[in-house]
Motif scaffolding. Structure first.
Motif, mmCIF file in Angstrom:
data_model
loop_
_atom_site.group_PDB
_atom_site.id
_atom_site.type_symbol
_atom_site.label_atom_id
_atom_site.label_comp_id
_atom_site.label_asym_id
_atom_site.label_seq_id
_atom_site.Cartn_x
_atom_site.Cartn_y
_atom_site.Cartn_z
ATOM 1 N N LYS A 168 38.228 -6.767 90.247
ATOM 2 C CA LYS A 168 38.315 -7.555 89.020
ATOM 3 C C LYS A 168 37.734 -6.787 87.835
ATOM 4 N N GLN A 169 38.061 -7.277 86.640
ATOM 5 C CA GLN A 169 37.543 -6.649 85.431
ATOM 6 C C GLN A 169 36.026 -6.821 85.308
ATOM 7 N N ILE A 170 35.357 -5.795 84.799
ATOM 8 C CA ILE A 170 33.945 -5.877 84.439
ATOM 9 C C ILE A 170 33.835 -5.464 82.972
ATOM 10 N N VAL A 171 33.316 -6.366 82.161
ATOM 11 C CA VAL A 171 33.202 -6.140 80.727
ATOM 12 C C VAL A 171 31.742 -6.277 80.310
ATOM 13 N N VAL A 172 31.272 -5.386 79.461
ATOM 14 C CA VAL A 172 29.916 -5.453 78.908
ATOM 15 C C VAL A 172 30.020 -5.866 77.447
ATOM 16 N N HIS A 173 29.373 -6.976 77.092
ATOM 17 C CA HIS A 173 29.473 -7.550 75.745
ATOM 18 C C HIS A 173 28.063 -7.768 75.206
ATOM 19 N N GLY A 174 27.692 -7.023 74.157
ATOM 20 C CA GLY A 174 26.353 -7.138 73.598
ATOM 21 C C GLY A 174 26.362 -7.530 72.138
ATOM 22 N N GLN A 175 25.283 -8.212 71.716
ATOM 23 C CA GLN A 175 25.132 -8.650 70.336
ATOM 24 C C GLN A 175 23.934 -7.957 69.693
ATOM 25 N N SER A 176 24.091 -7.474 68.468
ATOM 26 C CA SER A 176 22.994 -6.892 67.695
ATOM 27 C C SER A 176 22.313 -5.754 68.470
ATOM 28 N N MET A 177 21.024 -5.906 68.839
ATOM 29 C CA MET A 177 20.399 -4.858 69.642
ATOM 30 C C MET A 177 21.037 -4.797 71.033
ATOM 31 N N GLY A 178 21.551 -5.927 71.486
ATOM 32 C CA GLY A 178 22.316 -5.923 72.727
ATOM 33 C C GLY A 178 23.602 -5.131 72.573
ATOM 34 N N GLY A 179 24.158 -5.142 71.351
ATOM 35 C CA GLY A 179 25.327 -4.325 71.053
ATOM 36 C C GLY A 179 24.981 -2.846 71.107
ATOM 37 N N ALA A 180 23.777 -2.518 70.636
ATOM 38 C CA ALA A 180 23.303 -1.130 70.725
ATOM 39 C C ALA A 180 23.168 -0.713 72.185
ATOM 40 N N THR A 181 22.624 -1.599 73.006
ATOM 41 C CA THR A 181 22.478 -1.319 74.431
ATOM 42 C C THR A 181 23.842 -1.122 75.092
ATOM 43 N N ALA A 182 24.795 -1.992 74.723
ATOM 44 C CA ALA A 182 26.150 -1.847 75.253
ATOM 45 C C ALA A 182 26.733 -0.501 74.845
ATOM 46 N N GLY A 183 26.482 -0.101 73.596
ATOM 47 C CA GLY A 183 26.992 1.174 73.110
ATOM 48 C C GLY A 183 26.352 2.366 73.779
ATOM 49 N N MET A 184 25.031 2.281 74.010
ATOM 50 C CA MET A 184 24.335 3.369 74.694
ATOM 51 C C MET A 184 24.830 3.495 76.131
ATOM 52 N N TYR A 185 25.043 2.355 76.786
ATOM 53 C CA TYR A 185 25.554 2.397 78.153
ATOM 54 C C TYR A 185 26.986 2.914 78.187
ATOM 55 N N ALA A 186 27.806 2.505 77.220
ATOM 56 C CA ALA A 186 29.212 2.906 77.192
ATOM 57 C C ALA A 186 29.380 4.417 77.107
ATOM 58 N N ALA A 187 28.357 5.097 76.585
ATOM 59 C CA ALA A 187 28.428 6.550 76.418
ATOM 60 C C ALA A 187 28.045 7.315 77.682
ATOM 61 N N VAL A 198 34.146 -2.538 76.793
ATOM 62 C CA VAL A 198 32.858 -2.857 76.184
ATOM 63 C C VAL A 198 33.109 -3.512 74.833
ATOM 64 N N ILE A 199 32.274 -4.506 74.519
ATOM 65 C CA ILE A 199 32.382 -5.209 73.237
ATOM 66 C C ILE A 199 31.023 -5.145 72.553
ATOM 67 N N MET A 200 31.019 -4.694 71.306
ATOM 68 C CA MET A 200 29.794 -4.629 70.522
ATOM 69 C C MET A 200 29.926 -5.550 69.318
ATOM 70 N N ASP A 201 29.148 -6.620 69.302
ATOM 71 C CA ASP A 201 29.176 -7.607 68.217
ATOM 72 C C ASP A 201 28.016 -7.334 67.266
ATOM 73 N N SER A 202 28.331 -6.975 66.016
ATOM 74 C CA SER A 202 27.308 -6.705 64.991
ATOM 75 C C SER A 202 26.226 -5.779 65.539
ATOM 76 N N PRO A 203 26.614 -4.631 66.075
ATOM 77 C CA PRO A 203 25.640 -3.792 66.790
ATOM 78 C C PRO A 203 24.650 -3.070 65.880
ATOM 79 N N VAL A 204 23.405 -2.951 66.358
ATOM 80 C CA VAL A 204 22.450 -2.034 65.744
ATOM 81 C C VAL A 204 23.021 -0.635 65.933
ATOM 82 N N TYR A 205 23.014 0.167 64.880
ATOM 83 C CA TYR A 205 23.707 1.463 64.924
ATOM 84 C C TYR A 205 22.778 2.660 64.974
ATOM 85 N N SER A 206 21.470 2.443 64.775
ATOM 86 C CA SER A 206 20.532 3.558 64.793
ATOM 87 C C SER A 206 19.113 3.016 64.845
#
Length: 320
Positions: A168-187, A198-206
């Motif tokens: 089945k599908q596995i999706v990682v969806h993070g918000q704000s700092m959770g979006g940053a975490t999703a982005g760091m993991y996605a890399a 992966v979904i990043m909602d209003s992610p912290v970018y730095s």
């Protein structure tokens, strides 16, 4: 005699310079400690569980109704560095043989804050896994590292989800700092092999830019050069934690993100600025990527524009 005096002068100057150097290093270390621990221990004494409840109530979300409809099962997982943390699993009708969304909350709250987002997935027939990020709720690690260490917890949850539903599908969806975490993991290579999107909602970018905003808003800091502040932080971080601000440049890390990615930009966002979120999106290496704009404040699209938000997320995932 003259050579003896000259020798003493040279020794004296060397000692003085040594003292100045040691004092300078000591001052930089102390200042770096203040910077780093202010960031990493930002939730020390902060009741993140209460914060979630208060925020959801202020936003008018009916948490009691969600809890009456969906009953979560909580268990613990261990990350590769030994960190133990709680995970809560939700499924509709007790059926776990479905696609799974791993949700990551933002700074200052806990997994309860994810209830509105979890509801969206559950209403659309998905299983949901939520957890307390490091430095939040009941997670044992007190450090908040903007996704650098937190991504190891995400990896452990992905491994768990894959064992439960390998087809089945596995999706990682993070918000704000959770979006940053999703982005760091996605890399990471692990994400490339085991996650479908992966979904990043209003992610912290730095981490550095977020810190800069806080620093510049503080009193009596205008006379201290910001590059010096960062240098001190880097010095202390590297010495004590093994990484620096540069390692937590979420936008830069997207150059290694080859996963199908949806970035959600909140047009009224004054926390994670829309133009910066757009820059993060543009850096995503994956060819299969999408940027969606929601006319809402920071991460409030899931509530204020729920129908539009849900349609954007589900359409993105149905095309997988």
């Amino acid at each position: 005699m003259k050579q003896s005096i000259k020798k003493k002068i040279i020794i004296g100057v060397s000692i003085l310079l040594g003292i100045i150097l040691i004092a300078g290093i000591g001052a930089s270390y102390y200042f770096g400690k203040m910077v780093t621990e202010g960031l990493f221990y930002q939730n020390k004494g902060n009741d993140t569980k209460k914060n979630s409840l208060v925020q959801l109530k202020e936003w008018g979300y009916d948490l009691e109704q969600f809890n009456a409809k969906y009953s979560g099962e909580t268990f613990h997982l261990e990350a590769e560095d030994g960190n133990t943390f709680p995970v809560t699993s939700f499924s509709t009708n007790g059926d776990k043989a479905k696609d799974t969304a791993i949700l990551i909350h933002g700074a200052g709250g806990d997994n309860i804050f994810l209830s509105p987002l979890a509801e969206i997935y559950l209403e659309n027939g998905w299983n949901v896994l939520t957890f307390d990020m490091r430095g939040h709720g009941d997670n044992e690690d007190p450090l908040v590292t903007f996704g650098y260490l937190e991504r190891m917890d995400v990896r452990a949850i992905v491994d768990y989800a894959e064992k439960i539903n390998s087809d089945k599908q596995i999706v990682v969806h993070g918000q704000s700092m959770g979006g940053a975490t999703a982005g760091m993991y996605a890399a990471t290579e692990h994400a490339a092999k085991h996650v479908d999107a992966v979904i990043m909602d209003s992610p912290v970018y730095s981490m550095e830019e977020m810190f800069a905003g806080v620093w510049q808003g503080m009193e009596d800091t205008e006379d201290i050069p910001f590059p010096y502040v960062v240098a001190c932080g880097n010095f202390y971080m590297k010495l004590n934690y093994g990484f620096t601000f540069k390692d937590v440049e979420i936008t830069e890390q997207q150059k290694y993100n080859e996963i199908k990615t949806l970035v959600i930009k909140s047009e009224q966002d004054d926390v994670c600025l829309p133009e910066k979120v757009t820059s993060l999106y543009e850096n995503v290496a994956a060819e299969d990527k999408e940027l969606v704009s929601i006319n809402a404040e920071h991460i409030k699209g899931m509530l204020d524009q729920k129908e539009e938000y849900t349609a954007a997320v589900m359409q993105f995932l149905q095309n997988n």
